[in-house]
Scaffold this motif. Structure first.
Motif, PDB file in Angstrom:
ATOM      1  N   ASN A  86      38.162  48.001 -36.932  1.00 19.47           N
ATOM      2  CA  ASN A  86      38.057  48.635 -38.162  1.00 19.47           C
ATOM      3  C   ASN A  86      37.938  50.158 -37.767  1.00 19.47           C
ATOM      4  O   ASN A  86      38.259  50.935 -38.513  1.00 19.47           O
ATOM      5  N   ASN A 103      43.734  49.061 -38.067  1.00 22.12           N
ATOM      6  CA  ASN A 103      42.514  49.502 -38.943  1.00 22.12           C
ATOM      7  C   ASN A 103      41.869  48.372 -39.447  1.00 22.12           C
ATOM      8  O   ASN A 103      40.917  48.435 -39.975  1.00 22.12           O
ATOM      9  N   LYS A 104      42.419  47.414 -39.365  1.00 27.04           N
ATOM     10  CA  LYS A 104      41.912  46.120 -40.061  1.00 27.04           C
ATOM     11  C   LYS A 104      41.655  44.875 -39.037  1.00 27.04           C
ATOM     12  O   LYS A 104      42.612  44.572 -38.221  1.00 27.04           O
TER      13      LYS A 104
END
Length: 145
Positions: A46, A58-59
């Motif tokens: 994250n 980003n996830k």
């Protein structure tokens, strides 16, 4: 009567909705024992501190597959890992090591040269403890005030 809803395509209740042959990146990092907890792995994802085949992730739910190359920082080392297999559990270390190929193994701590760590001042054996005058001379020499 024909059934309008084909239940064969739907995932079973409670199962992971990721496609076959893929696994969430945070789960895989945890299975492969790069992180002690899955939440630490998710935190790295994250924060954008992970690249999969050159793409910033980003996830934590990003799906990884065999053949992907992961690049991330772990402590003072940059790890470059190739995913060889997907795990089904967080097993013992030999099982976890079979999940990846390390493309850039971490360097031993002694081999890393810290630019902020100065070598100790040279002293002759038996010279004893420096006097106050010697200490001031060393401080002046190194620029410490």
């Amino acid at each position: 009567m024909t059934d309008l809803h084909d239940d064969d395509d739907l995932p079973e209740s409670g199962s992971d909705p990721t496609p076959a042959g893929r696994l969430r990146i945070d789960k895989w990092l945890w299975f492969a024992r790069f992180f002690k907890t899955r939440s630490l792995a998710a935190k790295l994802c994250n924060a954008g501190g992970l690249r999969v085949s050159g793409t910033v992730v980003n996830k934590a739910h990003y799906a990884v597959k065999p053949g992907d190359v992961l690049t991330f920082a772990q402590g003072r080392h940059i790890r470059v890992i190739k995913v060889v297999a997907l795990g089904s559990r967080r097993g013992p270390a030999p099982e976890a090591q079979a999940l990846y190929e390390d493309l850039a193994p971490p360097v031993r701590e002694e081999a890393i040269q810290d630019p902020y760590r100065a070598p100790p001042a040279p002293r002759e054996p038996g010279a004893g403890r420096p006097t106050k005058r010697d200490r001031r001379a060393l401080d002046q020499l190194y620029g410490d005030e």
